[in-house]
Each structure stands twice: as C-alpha cells, then as structure tokens.
Design an enzyme around this catalytic site. Structure first.
Site, short mmCIF file in Angstrom:
data_model
loop_
_atom_site.label_atom_id
_atom_site.label_comp_id
_atom_site.label_asym_id
_atom_site.label_seq_id
_atom_site.Cartn_x
_atom_site.Cartn_y
_atom_site.Cartn_z
N ASN A 68 0.85 -1.25 -0.15
CA ASN A 68 -0.02 0.12 -0.01
C ASN A 68 0.86 1.25 -0.01
OD1 ASN A 68 -1.86 2.14 0.49
ND2 ASN A 68 -2.22 1.56 2.64
N TRP A 69 1.01 2.15 -1.17
CA TRP A 69 1.87 3.06 -1.27
C TRP A 69 1.29 4.41 -0.51
CZ3 TRP A 69 5.53 3.53 -6.22
CH2 TRP A 69 6.31 2.52 -6.25
N LYS A 70 -0.01 4.31 -0.22
CA LYS A 70 -0.68 5.58 0.58
C LYS A 70 -0.34 6.75 -0.57
CE LYS A 70 0.36 3.59 4.85
NZ LYS A 70 0.32 3.76 6.15
N HIS B 261 -9.55 1.13 4.61
CA HIS B 261 -8.31 1.39 5.32
C HIS B 261 -8.39 2.17 6.49
CE1 HIS B 261 -4.07 2.40 5.96
NE2 HIS B 261 -3.90 1.43 5.72
N GLU C 242 -6.96 4.57 7.63
CA GLU C 242 -6.85 6.08 7.44
C GLU C 242 -7.88 6.75 6.61
OE1 GLU C 242 -2.90 5.88 5.08
OE2 GLU C 242 -2.16 5.00 7.00
N GLU D 10 -6.12 -5.53 9.83
CA GLU D 10 -4.75 -4.46 10.22
C GLU D 10 -5.13 -3.86 11.38
OE1 GLU D 10 -2.57 -3.06 6.69
OE2 GLU D 10 -4.43 -1.93 6.67
N GLY E 259 2.01 1.56 11.08
CA GLY E 259 3.16 2.69 10.90
C GLY E 259 3.76 3.06 12.30
N SER F 26 3.05 -2.62 10.33
CA SER F 26 4.33 -2.87 10.61
C SER F 26 5.09 -3.98 10.21
CB SER F 26 4.25 -2.57 12.06
OG SER F 26 3.91 -1.29 12.59
N GLY G 19 2.69 -1.56 4.34
CA GLY G 19 2.55 -0.06 3.87
C GLY G 19 4.33 0.57 3.66
N GLY G 20 4.61 1.10 4.74
CA GLY G 20 5.91 1.73 4.65
C GLY G 20 7.11 0.93 3.90
C1 PEP Z 1 -0.98 0.05 5.95
O1 PEP Z 1 -0.99 1.35 5.96
O2 PEP Z 1 -1.53 -0.54 5.41
C2 PEP Z 1 0.16 -0.35 6.58
C3 PEP Z 1 0.07 -1.83 6.71
O3 PEP Z 1 1.16 0.54 6.99
P1 PEP Z 1 2.50 0.03 7.62
O4 PEP Z 1 3.03 -1.35 7.18
O5 PEP Z 1 3.53 1.24 7.37
O6 PEP Z 1 2.07 -0.02 9.11
#
Ligand code: PEP
Length: 234
Positions: A7-9, A85, A87, A154, A160, A196, A217-218
């Site tokens: 997920n590149w956001k 999601h 966010e 999630e 994050g 994470s 994500g990141g």
């Molecule tokens: C996400 O935003 O779906 C996510 C899993 O982020 P991260 O891996 O950065 O926690």
C-alpha cells in the site's frame, strides 16, 4: 503461496513505480504480488505485478467531484482496490456501512476488494477488539458476495507504529475472521495481516495459521525493503 500486497498510500512517482516493477520482474517467487498505488499511477504496464487502487467511490458516475468509481479503476487494468483502510476511516469518517458499499461497488466492476478491518488502541484496551473484528467482517462484506474478496486484518494501533500484536493475538484474530466468514458461507477467502510488516518479521507472521499473506505500507516503497518480504516466504 502467499499474497504480498503493498500500500503506497500518497507516495510514489512514475519513475519510482517503474523502478519497483523492474526490480520485481525477475525475482524468484511464486507468491502473488500486488501494489496498491495512487490513481495517477494505475495506467502503467506492471508486468507480473498486479496493480490496485487504495479507495473507490460508492457511486458509478455522476456529480461527485474528486471521486473515482470502481469502473474507472477497472478500466485502467487494475485488479484490486483497498476499501476501509484505517486512514480512510480516521480522516474521512468511513464506517463499516460505507466500506460495505465500496466493496460491493468494487465487485460489480470486476475488481477484488481488499477489505480492511481492525481495532483501534482504545478498542483493544477496552477489551472489545474481537467484537470489532467480528462485526467488521459481518458489516463490511457485502451480502451475496462471491469468493472474489480479500480480507486484511490491520490492527489500527499498529499501522506505521513499528510494533505488531503478538503471534497469538494475530492467530486469534485470523481464526475469528476465518470462522466468521465460514459462518457466512464463505470459505477459502484469503486473509492478510497488515501493520508494521517488514523483512525481519514477515516470514514469521506468514507462518501463523490462517495468515495467507501480508499488506505492507512503509516497507513496500523501496525494492530493498519489499523484495526480502516477498522472497523470504515460499
Ligand atoms: C498500511 O497502511 O496498510 C500498513 C500496513 O502500513 P505499515 O506497514 O506502514 O504499518
């Protein structure tokens, strides 16, 4: 075989996506790789990688300035769309009901929705995480769903944050999701873990029962971080 979704956001350029696609092209894996990128990057030749969007409108078309419909997403060649999601829930007030409408819109357009559910830290501390997870599944999965959906568990407090639930907590959440889906007549639905995930914990997390892959994500933004997540798992 696992599903590894990024997920590149609100990150990424055409150059960065091309570099990622090139880097992933020849890696040795049978896993399914999905990258959910901003709308502006969807219309790109992505080789062996499937592309997805990060949100869809509940509407087909019309006077909804700024929105993008599932049909428009499908027209780019994308195969997936994330709905619900954390966010979107936090900054745009999306409820389970809205998420269910988005998942239904996605399926109507032939996309596979990646339906995100999970508890906040408040909900975890109040001891209602499992209720939130179960009602998330019941309220976000559209009625008359075919099998073409993915669930992403999630835990919202871990996204994050650099921390994850314990393996036992992940196992309990995923078993509850699998059991709830089964009670709804849905079996063999992939259930991803997200929050994470990085190269150092991905293989361990994907060895937990009922964890069919990860949503990252990141650590999905750079090939050096993302590739080991994919290749460390068979
Ligand atoms: C996400 O935003 O779906 C996510 C899993 O982020 P991260 O891996 O950065 O926690």
């Amino acid at each position: 075989m696992k599903i590894i979704a990024g997920n590149w956001k609100m990150n990424g350029t055409r150059t960065a996506l091309s570099e990622m696609i090139n880097a992933l092209q020849n890696i040795d894996t049978q896993n399914t790789i999905i990258l959910c990128v901003p709308y502006t990057l969807l219309n790109i030749d992505s080789g062996r990688i499937a592309l997805g969007a990060q949100d869809t409108s509940t509407h087909d078309h019309g006077a909804y300035t700024g929105e993008v419909s599932a049909q428009m997403i499908a027209e780019t060649g994308a195969k997936y769309v994330i709905v619900g999601h954390s966010e979107r829930r936090q900054y745009h007030g999306e409820t389970n009901n809205i998420v269910q409408q988005k998942a239904a819109a996605a399926m109507t357009a032939g996309l596979i929705p990646i339906i995100c559910i999970g508890e906040t830290m408040d909900e975890k501390q109040s001891g209602i995480a499992m209720q939130v997870i179960e009602s998330g599944v019941r309220e976000c999965v559209p009625p008359n769903t075919n099998k073409n959906i993915i669930i992403a568990y999630e835990p919202r407090w871990a996204i994050g944050a650099g921390i994850t639930p314990t393996d036992d907590e992940i196992a309990a959440a995923h078993k509850l999701i699998a059991d709830t889906l089964s009670n709804m007549g849905l079996t063999n639905i992939p259930i991803l873990y997200g929050a994470s995930v990085k190269a150092t914990n991905a293989a361990q997390i994907m060895s937990i029962p009922n964890v069919d892959g990860v949503l990252v994500g990141g650590a999905s933004l750079k090939p050096d971080d993302f590739i080991p997540i994919i290749t460390n798992v068979k």
